[in-house]
Design a protein around this motif. Sequence first.
Motif, PDB file in Angstrom:
ATOM      1  N   ALA A   1       0.829  -1.207   0.000  1.00 29.50           N
ATOM      2  CA  ALA A   1       0.000   0.000   0.000  1.00 29.50           C
ATOM      3  C   ALA A   1       0.860   1.253   0.000  1.00 29.50           C
ATOM      4  O   ALA A   1       0.458   2.300  -0.530  1.00 29.50           O
ATOM      5  CB  ALA A   1      -0.917   0.001   1.221  1.00 29.50           C
ATOM      6  N   LEU A   2       2.062   1.133   0.573  1.00 33.12           N
ATOM      7  CA  LEU A   2       2.885   2.319   0.802  1.00 33.12           C
ATOM      8  C   LEU A   2       4.318   1.894   1.083  1.00 33.12           C
ATOM      9  O   LEU A   2       4.560   0.843   1.685  1.00 33.12           O
ATOM     10  CB  LEU A   2       2.342   3.095   2.015  1.00 33.12           C
ATOM     11  N   LEU A   3       5.275   2.706   0.624  1.00 34.61           N
ATOM     12  CA  LEU A   3       6.675   2.575   1.026  1.00 34.61           C
ATOM     13  C   LEU A   3       7.019   3.765   1.900  1.00 34.61           C
ATOM     14  O   LEU A   3       6.761   4.916   1.521  1.00 34.61           O
ATOM     15  CB  LEU A   3       7.604   2.551  -0.190  1.00 34.61           C
ATOM     16  N   MET A   4       7.593   3.510   3.072  1.00 30.84           N
ATOM     17  CA  MET A   4       8.077   4.582   3.931  1.00 30.84           C
ATOM     18  C   MET A   4       9.603   4.539   3.983  1.00 30.84           C
ATOM     19  O   MET A   4      10.203   3.464   4.085  1.00 30.84           O
ATOM     20  CB  MET A   4       7.512   4.454   5.351  1.00 30.84           C
ATOM     21  N   VAL A   5      10.228   5.701   3.889  1.00 32.00           N
ATOM     22  CA  VAL A   5      11.677   5.839   3.988  1.00 32.00           C
ATOM     23  C   VAL A   5      11.991   7.059   4.847  1.00 32.00           C
ATOM     24  O   VAL A   5      11.114   7.872   5.128  1.00 32.00           O
ATOM     25  CB  VAL A   5      12.331   5.988   2.594  1.00 32.00           C
TER      26      VAL A   5
ATOM     27  N   VAL B   1       5.082   6.919  -1.838  1.00 33.76           N
ATOM     28  CA  VAL B   1       6.262   6.983  -0.978  1.00 33.76           C
ATOM     29  C   VAL B   1       6.028   8.069   0.064  1.00 33.76           C
ATOM     30  O   VAL B   1       5.644   9.193  -0.279  1.00 33.76           O
ATOM     31  CB  VAL B   1       7.537   7.295  -1.793  1.00 33.76           C
ATOM     32  N   ARG B   2       6.254   7.733   1.320  1.00 33.80           N
ATOM     33  CA  ARG B   2       6.031   8.683   2.409  1.00 33.80           C
ATOM     34  C   ARG B   2       7.270   8.734   3.299  1.00 33.80           C
ATOM     35  O   ARG B   2       7.872   7.702   3.604  1.00 33.80           O
ATOM     36  CB  ARG B   2       4.817   8.268   3.236  1.00 33.80           C
ATOM     37  N   ALA B   3       7.660   9.933   3.724  1.00 36.13           N
ATOM     38  CA  ALA B   3       8.821  10.099   4.596  1.00 36.13           C
ATOM     39  C   ALA B   3       8.454   9.834   6.053  1.00 36.13           C
ATOM     40  O   ALA B   3       7.342  10.145   6.494  1.00 36.13           O
ATOM     41  CB  ALA B   3       9.390  11.509   4.457  1.00 36.13           C
ATOM     42  N   LEU B   4       9.410   9.299   6.784  1.00 35.53           N
ATOM     43  CA  LEU B   4       9.227   9.066   8.206  1.00 35.53           C
ATOM     44  C   LEU B   4       9.393  10.336   9.026  1.00 35.53           C
ATOM     45  O   LEU B   4       8.928  10.406  10.169  1.00 35.53           O
ATOM     46  CB  LEU B   4      10.230   8.017   8.695  1.00 35.53           C
ATOM     47  N   GLU B   5      10.077  11.336   8.460  1.00 31.96           N
ATOM     48  CA  GLU B   5      10.354  12.549   9.227  1.00 31.96           C
ATOM     49  C   GLU B   5      10.444  13.751   8.294  1.00 31.96           C
ATOM     50  O   GLU B   5      10.605  13.592   7.081  1.00 31.96           O
ATOM     51  CB  GLU B   5      11.644  12.383  10.028  1.00 31.96           C
TER      52      GLU B   5
ATOM     53  N   LYS C   1      -3.590  -4.701   2.401  1.00 30.90           N
ATOM     54  CA  LYS C   1      -2.221  -4.768   1.910  1.00 30.90           C
ATOM     55  C   LYS C   1      -1.223  -4.606   3.067  1.00 30.90           C
ATOM     56  O   LYS C   1      -1.592  -4.283   4.192  1.00 30.90           O
ATOM     57  CB  LYS C   1      -1.968  -3.661   0.871  1.00 30.90           C
ATOM     58  N   GLY C   2       0.045  -4.818   2.736  1.00 26.22           N
ATOM     59  CA  GLY C   2       1.108  -4.629   3.704  1.00 26.22           C
ATOM     60  C   GLY C   2       1.815  -3.303   3.507  1.00 26.22           C
ATOM     61  O   GLY C   2       1.555  -2.566   2.541  1.00 26.22           O
ATOM     62  N   LEU C   3       2.703  -3.002   4.438  1.00 24.04           N
ATOM     63  CA  LEU C   3       3.509  -1.790   4.436  1.00 24.04           C
ATOM     64  C   LEU C   3       4.975  -2.190   4.373  1.00 24.04           C
ATOM     65  O   LEU C   3       5.386  -3.129   5.062  1.00 24.04           O
ATOM     66  CB  LEU C   3       3.240  -0.993   5.720  1.00 24.04           C
ATOM     67  N   VAL C   4       5.759  -1.509   3.547  1.00 17.82           N
ATOM     68  CA  VAL C   4       7.205  -1.742   3.477  1.00 17.82           C
ATOM     69  C   VAL C   4       7.912  -0.479   3.942  1.00 17.82           C
ATOM     70  O   VAL C   4       7.551   0.635   3.532  1.00 17.82           O
ATOM     71  CB  VAL C   4       7.663  -2.112   2.054  1.00 17.82           C
ATOM     72  N   ILE C   5       8.910  -0.650   4.808  1.00 14.90           N
ATOM     73  CA  ILE C   5       9.661   0.490   5.346  1.00 14.90           C
ATOM     74  C   ILE C   5      11.151   0.218   5.182  1.00 14.90           C
ATOM     75  O   ILE C   5      11.638  -0.878   5.491  1.00 14.90           O
ATOM     76  CB  ILE C   5       9.365   0.713   6.840  1.00 14.90           C
TER      77      ILE C   5
END
Length: 347
Positions: A94-98, A199-203, A307-311
């Motif tokens: 569903a989303l990638l976080m970095v 893509v979403r940022a963690l900070e 869905k799952g989330l990948v980080i």
Amino acid sequence: MRLTPILTALFAAVTPALPAAAQDCMGQNLFERMPPERLAELHAAAEGVPYRHGLFWQAEKGEQRVTLLGTYHFADPRHDLTMEHFGPEIDEAALLMVEAGPEEEAKLAEAMASDPSLLVDPEGPTLPERFSDVEWKSLSAALEARGLPAVIASRLRPWYVAVMLGVSPCMMRVIEEKGDPGGLDHLLVERAEAAEVPVRALEPWDTVFTLFAGMTSKEEEDMIRAAMPAAEYADDYAVTLADAYFSGDSWLIWEFGRFDAYDNSGLTRAEVDEQMRLAQEKLMDRRNESWIEPIEQAAAEAAGQGKGLVIGFGALHLPGEHGVLRLLENRGWNISPITVEGMGDGG
């Protein structure tokens, strides 16, 4: 001092022109020529750190599923194994976080271009005034090798000097030539964008400018002193770091930095330990804690879509009592290792 993607983006945005064409960086693994008794000390110091072994993990809580990938922020052909294994999972996520996505890196580059004072202190005492003649001679030579003439380096902010010392001159030439450090973080983002996965940022993009706020002058100076020993053999250090990462034991390089500073920085053990405590608190622990709520929120959103989330984030954020894995475990998540054939320790 370890680079994170946000620091890497900052570094790439302001890297000076460097002479000579980039070539593959060559060095020796320092663990292989280390006296056995010293290597045993490093292992003993790292013993008992939660989730010390392993790069890739699964966190599950009810219907929520998160895949956590510890990353290495520079190019290496061994990343191909990681992408081969996890690329299809990113495609279906569903989303990638970095730590920092493309938008954050762009904002950072824009800030660098518009406000040089973010890196340069135009008013405070210069570095030659803060260090002895012997120290400044050694420091200015190290920065000169990284493309920074002494007249420029003398007014750089101490935290940025420490960052620069953590990258070998060879690796800087590679980045300057390619325009991208080519690390796993960027490969993850490229795969997500190709699959049209958000893509979403963690900070926030400006996190780097808040990390070192409130340090005393002595703490800033000791931060540079603690970083200097590894700068003397930066290519060897880079090879050792990469090999430790791909063996699934990144924490060992953290302890190596500590013992190297014990031996070669001129600081007392107590001063080195304080520097390591500050670095861990500012670069890892506080940030880890700030990431948990966004991770849990994104995991719930992903589960709502079935869905799952990948980080993906720097591997040193995984282990420890204040590491992301232990923090999630403390909030009721079940943590299990993921084994990738040919890649490190499965946990």
